[in-house]
Scaffold this motif. Structure first.
Motif, PDB file in Angstrom:
ATOM      1  N   ASN A   9      29.606 -79.370 -29.526  1.00  0.00           N
ATOM      2  CA  ASN A   9      28.793 -80.647 -28.822  1.00  0.00           C
ATOM      3  C   ASN A   9      27.546 -79.755 -28.391  1.00  0.00           C
ATOM      4  OD1 ASN A   9      28.142 -83.342 -28.426  1.00  0.00           O
ATOM      5  ND2 ASN A   9      29.471 -83.333 -26.379  1.00  0.00           N
ATOM      6  N   GLY A  10      26.863 -78.912 -28.920  1.00  0.00           N
ATOM      7  CA  GLY A  10      25.796 -78.265 -28.523  1.00  0.00           C
ATOM      8  C   GLY A  10      25.886 -77.129 -27.552  1.00  0.00           C
ATOM      9  N   LYS A  11      27.221 -76.832 -27.401  1.00  0.00           N
ATOM     10  CA  LYS A  11      27.531 -75.659 -26.196  1.00  0.00           C
ATOM     11  C   LYS A  11      28.390 -74.631 -26.583  1.00  0.00           C
ATOM     12  CE  LYS A  11      26.600 -78.376 -21.928  1.00  0.00           C
ATOM     13  NZ  LYS A  11      26.505 -79.756 -22.560  1.00  0.00           N
ATOM     14  N   TYR A  12      28.519 -73.487 -26.183  1.00  0.00           N
ATOM     15  CA  TYR A  12      29.356 -72.225 -26.563  1.00  0.00           C
ATOM     16  C   TYR A  12      30.537 -72.617 -25.533  1.00  0.00           C
ATOM     17  CZ  TYR A  12      26.108 -69.972 -29.443  1.00  0.00           C
ATOM     18  OH  TYR A  12      25.280 -69.621 -30.627  1.00  0.00           O
ATOM     19  N   VAL A  13      31.628 -72.702 -26.087  1.00  0.00           N
ATOM     20  CA  VAL A  13      32.863 -72.988 -25.377  1.00  0.00           C
ATOM     21  C   VAL A  13      33.974 -71.921 -25.697  1.00  0.00           C
ATOM     22  CG1 VAL A  13      32.381 -75.304 -24.763  1.00  0.00           C
ATOM     23  CG2 VAL A  13      33.568 -74.999 -26.770  1.00  0.00           C
ATOM     24  N   ALA A  14      34.834 -71.818 -24.672  1.00  0.00           N
ATOM     25  CA  ALA A  14      35.981 -70.839 -25.121  1.00  0.00           C
ATOM     26  C   ALA A  14      37.163 -71.723 -25.796  1.00  0.00           C
ATOM     27  CB  ALA A  14      36.720 -70.390 -23.701  1.00  0.00           C
ATOM     28  N   PRO A  15      38.075 -71.339 -26.699  1.00  0.00           N
ATOM     29  CA  PRO A  15      38.964 -71.935 -27.318  1.00  0.00           C
ATOM     30  C   PRO A  15      40.042 -72.484 -26.255  1.00  0.00           C
ATOM     31  CG  PRO A  15      39.482 -69.556 -27.700  1.00  0.00           C
ATOM     32  CD  PRO A  15      38.214 -69.720 -26.877  1.00  0.00           C
ATOM     33  N   VAL A  16      40.428 -73.776 -26.617  1.00  0.00           N
ATOM     34  CA  VAL A  16      41.376 -74.709 -25.764  1.00  0.00           C
ATOM     35  C   VAL A  16      42.766 -73.778 -25.301  1.00  0.00           C
ATOM     36  CG1 VAL A  16      42.857 -76.423 -25.468  1.00  0.00           C
ATOM     37  CG2 VAL A  16      40.612 -76.885 -26.776  1.00  0.00           C
ATOM     38  N   SER A 190      20.465 -75.125 -31.617  1.00  0.00           N
ATOM     39  CA  SER A 190      20.150 -75.861 -30.285  1.00  0.00           C
ATOM     40  C   SER A 190      18.722 -75.576 -30.028  1.00  0.00           C
ATOM     41  CB  SER A 190      20.847 -75.114 -29.054  1.00  0.00           C
ATOM     42  OG  SER A 190      22.372 -75.348 -29.280  1.00  0.00           O
ATOM     43  N   ASP A 191      18.206 -74.551 -30.230  1.00  0.00           N
ATOM     44  CA  ASP A 191      16.652 -74.082 -29.968  1.00  0.00           C
ATOM     45  C   ASP A 191      15.776 -74.805 -30.809  1.00  0.00           C
ATOM     46  OD1 ASP A 191      17.680 -72.215 -28.157  1.00  0.00           O
ATOM     47  OD2 ASP A 191      17.372 -70.290 -29.225  1.00  0.00           O
ATOM     48  N   ALA A 192      16.341 -75.162 -31.996  1.00  0.00           N
ATOM     49  CA  ALA A 192      15.455 -76.037 -33.017  1.00  0.00           C
ATOM     50  C   ALA A 192      15.527 -77.497 -32.558  1.00  0.00           C
ATOM     51  CB  ALA A 192      15.838 -75.641 -34.194  1.00  0.00           C
ATOM     52  N   GLY A 193      16.365 -77.689 -31.703  1.00  0.00           N
ATOM     53  CA  GLY A 193      16.612 -79.164 -31.394  1.00  0.00           C
ATOM     54  C   GLY A 193      17.298 -80.169 -32.399  1.00  0.00           C
ATOM     55  N   LEU A 194      18.234 -79.183 -32.584  1.00  0.00           N
ATOM     56  CA  LEU A 194      19.407 -80.146 -33.367  1.00  0.00           C
ATOM     57  C   LEU A 194      20.318 -80.971 -32.412  1.00  0.00           C
ATOM     58  CD1 LEU A 194      20.519 -80.528 -36.544  1.00  0.00           C
ATOM     59  CD2 LEU A 194      22.451 -79.078 -35.817  1.00  0.00           C
ATOM     60  N   PRO A 195      20.315 -82.082 -32.561  1.00  0.00           N
ATOM     61  CA  PRO A 195      21.088 -82.866 -31.338  1.00  0.00           C
ATOM     62  C   PRO A 195      22.420 -82.479 -31.358  1.00  0.00           C
ATOM     63  CG  PRO A 195      20.070 -84.349 -32.737  1.00  0.00           C
ATOM     64  CD  PRO A 195      19.725 -83.278 -33.453  1.00  0.00           C
ATOM     65  N   ALA A 196      23.048 -82.286 -29.965  1.00  0.00           N
ATOM     66  CA  ALA A 196      24.443 -82.103 -29.958  1.00  0.00           C
ATOM     67  C   ALA A 196      25.438 -82.767 -30.790  1.00  0.00           C
ATOM     68  CB  ALA A 196      24.809 -82.039 -28.372  1.00  0.00           C
ATOM     69  N   GLY A 197      26.501 -82.068 -31.342  1.00  0.00           N
ATOM     70  CA  GLY A 197      27.518 -82.726 -32.106  1.00  0.00           C
ATOM     71  C   GLY A 197      27.189 -82.713 -33.640  1.00  0.00           C
ATOM     72  N   VAL A 198      25.884 -82.382 -34.086  1.00  0.00           N
ATOM     73  CA  VAL A 198      25.582 -82.634 -35.443  1.00  0.00           C
ATOM     74  C   VAL A 198      26.140 -81.245 -36.147  1.00  0.00           C
ATOM     75  CG1 VAL A 198      23.803 -82.624 -37.157  1.00  0.00           C
ATOM     76  CG2 VAL A 198      23.391 -83.845 -34.800  1.00  0.00           C
ATOM     77  N   LEU A 199      26.032 -80.231 -35.563  1.00  0.00           N
ATOM     78  CA  LEU A 199      26.892 -79.226 -36.231  1.00  0.00           C
ATOM     79  C   LEU A 199      27.680 -78.584 -35.019  1.00  0.00           C
ATOM     80  CD1 LEU A 199      27.459 -76.660 -38.257  1.00  0.00           C
ATOM     81  CD2 LEU A 199      25.303 -75.767 -37.343  1.00  0.00           C
ATOM     82  N   ASN A 200      29.084 -78.369 -35.527  1.00  0.00           N
ATOM     83  CA  ASN A 200      30.073 -77.786 -34.777  1.00  0.00           C
ATOM     84  C   ASN A 200      30.894 -76.718 -35.329  1.00  0.00           C
ATOM     85  OD1 ASN A 200      30.168 -80.252 -32.258  1.00  0.00           O
ATOM     86  ND2 ASN A 200      30.117 -81.269 -34.356  1.00  0.00           N
ATOM     87  N   ILE A 201      30.826 -75.677 -34.550  1.00  0.00           N
ATOM     88  CA  ILE A 201      31.475 -74.445 -35.353  1.00  0.00           C
ATOM     89  C   ILE A 201      32.754 -73.842 -34.759  1.00  0.00           C
ATOM     90  CG2 ILE A 201      30.937 -71.851 -35.972  1.00  0.00           C
ATOM     91  CD1 ILE A 201      27.655 -72.622 -35.751  1.00  0.00           C
ATOM     92  N   VAL A 202      33.798 -73.847 -35.471  1.00  0.00           N
ATOM     93  CA  VAL A 202      34.916 -73.647 -34.964  1.00  0.00           C
ATOM     94  C   VAL A 202      35.576 -72.094 -35.522  1.00  0.00           C
ATOM     95  CG1 VAL A 202      37.481 -74.303 -34.769  1.00  0.00           C
ATOM     96  CG2 VAL A 202      35.501 -76.223 -34.494  1.00  0.00           C
ATOM     97  N   HIS A 203      35.744 -71.309 -34.752  1.00  0.00           N
ATOM     98  CA  HIS A 203      36.209 -69.865 -35.394  1.00  0.00           C
ATOM     99  C   HIS A 203      37.775 -69.900 -35.323  1.00  0.00           C
ATOM    100  CE1 HIS A 203      32.121 -68.253 -35.318  1.00  0.00           C
ATOM    101  NE2 HIS A 203      31.821 -68.993 -34.237  1.00  0.00           N
ATOM    102  N   GLY A 204      38.260 -68.975 -36.253  1.00  0.00           N
ATOM    103  CA  GLY A 204      39.412 -68.776 -36.064  1.00  0.00           C
ATOM    104  C   GLY A 204      40.012 -68.562 -37.480  1.00  0.00           C
ATOM    105  N   TYR A 205      41.432 -68.651 -37.672  1.00  0.00           N
ATOM    106  CA  TYR A 205      42.140 -68.212 -38.959  1.00  0.00           C
ATOM    107  C   TYR A 205      42.229 -69.399 -39.816  1.00  0.00           C
ATOM    108  CZ  TYR A 205      43.910 -63.931 -36.796  1.00  0.00           C
ATOM    109  OH  TYR A 205      43.912 -62.829 -36.158  1.00  0.00           O
ATOM    110  N   GLY A 206      42.330 -69.184 -41.056  1.00  0.00           N
ATOM    111  CA  GLY A 206      42.088 -70.214 -42.061  1.00  0.00           C
ATOM    112  C   GLY A 206      43.404 -71.090 -42.084  1.00  0.00           C
TER     113      GLY A 206
END
Ligand code: NAD
Length: 435
Positions: A9-16, A190-206
Motif C-alpha cells: 500500500n505504498g509503504k515499507y512495512v515489516a512482516p506481520v 512511490s517517487d514516480a507517483g504510482l498510487p498506493a496499492g497498485v504494486l505491492n511487493i511481498v518478500h519471502g520463501y516460495g
C-alpha cells in the motif's frame, strides 16, 4: 546491516510475524542483509491493498498510466549505478553485466508497456454477414507475479509492467535469493507517483509467501517464471481455481553447429550463449551438438577460448563470470559435474570451484566447464544444470541432430520451447520451435 522490507500500500512495512532470514552476497559468501520471512498474513494485506487500488487504477486513463510508468522507467535509468551495484551484490553476477543488461532491460520493460498501451487497437472478425466478433482486453483485478533469481529486476519488471499497464493491481514476490533491487523498486514507484496499492511487493520463501499468493482466491491471474517443478506445483493449485496462468519454466537448450558455419562468429556466439551470466539463463545453450567433420576443430578452439574466460570479482570489469547465486546452487552444479564423470564423461576444462582470493575468498565461484563423451540421453544431458557447464556431442546428419536436440523432457509441453540456434551458412533457421 541492510533490512529489506515488504512494500505494501505504498509503504515499507515489516512482516506481520516479525520474522526475517539472512541474505548472502554470493561473491563473498557472507550475509549482508535480512529479508522478511512473509506468510499468508502479509499476502492478505497486500491483496487487500491491491483490491482497494483496483477500481481507481483500472479507470485511470491510459495516458496517465503511461505517464507514471514512463516516469518509473526514467527513474530506473537515473538510478542505474545504485541499482546495478545492488543487483551485483545480491546475485554475484558481474557489475558490468548489470549495467549493460539487467537494469537497462528493467527500464525498457516499463518503457515498452507504457507506450504499448497508448497504441493498442482491438480486433474484429466478421462471421459471414450475420455477426461481428470483437476482442476486448480488460483488466481483471489482482494479479500475482512470482519471479526467479537469475535476472532479478529484469524478470520481476517483465511481469509487473504489462500487468499494471493494462490496469491491473499486482502482488509480486521476487526470489528470496535476490530481493534487493525489488526492494528498491518500491521507492522508485512511490517517487514516480504510482498510487498506493497498485504494486505491492511481498518478500519471502516460495513455499510460504509464494504459495500464499498462488492460492489466494482474489489473485485472478498468476504470472510465474522459475523451475519446472515449481511451475507444476503452481499449476496444480491454480488450475482448479480457473486462474489465468503464465508459466515460463526450465530448459535444456541445444546449440546446433554445422560444418559450413561462419566459424569465428559461431565461436563468439557459442562462448557467450554458454557462459554469460555464469550459464544461469534459461536460454543458455547447455548441449552443444557439432557436425562430426568440424568437431575436433571446434573442440580445440572452444576449449581454448573457455580456458581464457576470467572468473572472479564481480566488481572487476575484466571478470566475464562472477559467482553462482548460492552455496546450494554451487553444490548442485558441482554435483552434476561429478555425475557427468560417473556417467563416463571427460572434463575438457574447468570442472572445479574457483577461489579468487581477497574479499572473494569464500565466494561461490565455479570454472566454466566443458564435458564430452556422454550420450545424449544420460542424466547430465537430460536435466537442467543452470550453471557454467556445457556438453559437446558430435552428430552426422541433420536428422540425428534434431532427434537428439529434441530428445529431452523440456519443450512446449512444459510451456517452454526448445530454442535451437542453428549456425549454418546455407540454411538459416535461427529459432526453431518444437511443434
Ligand atoms: P524456483 O522455481 O525455485 O523459484 C522461482 C520463484 O518461485 C521464486 O520466487 C520462489 O520463491 C517461488 N516459489 C518457489 N516455490 C513456490 C511455490 N510452491 N509456490 C509459489 N512460488 C514458489 O526457480 P529459481 O531457482 O528461482 O529459478 C531458476 C529456474 O527458472 C530455472 O529452471 C530456469 O530455467 C527458470 N527460468 C525460466 C525462464 C523462462 O523464461 N522460461 C527465465 C528465467 C529462469
Amino acid at each position: 546491516m541492510l533490512s529489506i522490507q515488504n512494500y505494501i500500500n505504498g509503504k515499507y512495512v515489516a512482516p506481520v510475524g516479525g520474522q526475517y532470514f539472512e541474505n548472502y552476497n554470493p561473491a563473498r559468501g557472507s550475509v549482508y542483509s535480512t529479508v522478511p520471512d512473509s506468510d499468508e498474513h502479509d499476502v492478505e494485506l497486500a491483496v487487500k491493498a491491491a483490491e482497494a487500488a483496483f477500481p481507481a487504477w483500472s479507470k485511470t486513463p491510459v495516458e496517465k498510466r503511461s505517464e507514471i510508468m514512463l516516469k518509473i522507467a526514467q527513474l530506473i535509468a537515473e538510478n542505474i549505478d545504485e541499482l546495478a551495484d545492488a543487483e551485483s551484490e545480491d546475485s554475484g553476477k558481474p557489475l558490468w553485466l548489470c549495467r549493460q543488461l539487467d537494469i537497462p532491460r528493467a527500464k525498457e520493460n516499463f518503457h515498452f508497456f507504457a507506450t504499448a498501451i497508448l497504441h493498442y487497437a482491438t480486433q474484429t472478425h466478421a462471421t459471414d454477414d450475420v455477426a461481428i466478433n470483437y476482442t476486448l482486453r480488460q483488466p481483471i483485478g489482482v494479479v500475482g507475479c512470482i519471479s526467479p533469481w537469475n535476472l532479478p529486476l529484469y524478470l520481476f519488471t517483465w511481469k509487473i509492467a504489462p500487468a499494471i499497464a493494462a490496469g491491473n493491481c499486482v502482488v509480486a514476490k521476487p526470489s528470496e535469493l535476490t530481493p534487493y533491487t525489488a526492494h528498491k523498486l518500491g521507492q522508485i514507484c512511490s517517487d514516480a507517483g504510482l498510487p498506493a496499492g497498485v504494486l505491492n511487493i511481498v518478500h519471502g520463501y516460495g513455499y510460504k509467501a509464494g504459495a500464499a499468493i498462488t492460492a489466494h482466491p482474489k489473485a485472478k491471474a498468476i504470472s510465474f517464471t522459475g523451475g519446472t517443478k515449481t511451475g507444476a506445483d503452481i499449476a496444480r493449485v491454480a488450475a482448479p481455481m480457473f486462474k489465468k496462468l503464465s508459466l515460463e519454466l526450465g530448459g535444456k537448450n541445444p546449440n546446433i553447429i554445422f560444418a559450413d558455419c561462419d566459424f569465428e562468429r559461431m565461436l563468439d556466439t557459442t562462448v557467450r550463449s554458454s557462459f554469460l551470466n555464469q550459464g544461469e539463463i534459461c536460454l543458455c545453450g547447455s548441449r552443444i551438438f557439432v557436425e562430426r567433420s568440424l568437431y575436433d576443430k571446434f573442440k580445440t578452439a572452444f576449449v581454448e577460448r573457455v580456458k581464457n574466460l576470467v572468473v572472479g570479482d564481480p566488481l572487476n570489469k575484466d571478470s566475464f563470470m562472477g559467482a553462482l547465486v548460492s552455496r546450494q546452487h554451487m553444490e548442485k552444479v558441482l554435483g552434476y559435474i561429478d555425475l557427468a564423470k560417473e556417467e563416463g564423461g571427460t572434463v575438457l576444462c574447468g570442472g572445479e570451484r574457483v577461489y579468487p582470493g581477497g574479499h572473494n575468498a569464500d565466494g561461490w565461484f565455479v570454472a566454466p566447464t566443458v564435458i564430452e563423451g556422454l550420450p545424449y540421453d544420460c542424466r547430465t544431458n537430460q536435466e537442467e544444470i543452470f550453471g557454467p557447464v556445457v556438453t559437446l556431442i558430435p552428430f552426422d546428419t541433420e536428422e540425428e541432430a534434431l532427434t537428439m536436440a529434441n530428445g529431452v523432457g523440456y519443450g512446449l509441453e512444459h510451456h517452454r520451447y526448445g530454442l535451437i540456434t542453428c549456425t549454418r551458412r546455407t540454411v538459416l533457421p535461427i529459432n526453431w520451435r518444437r511443434a
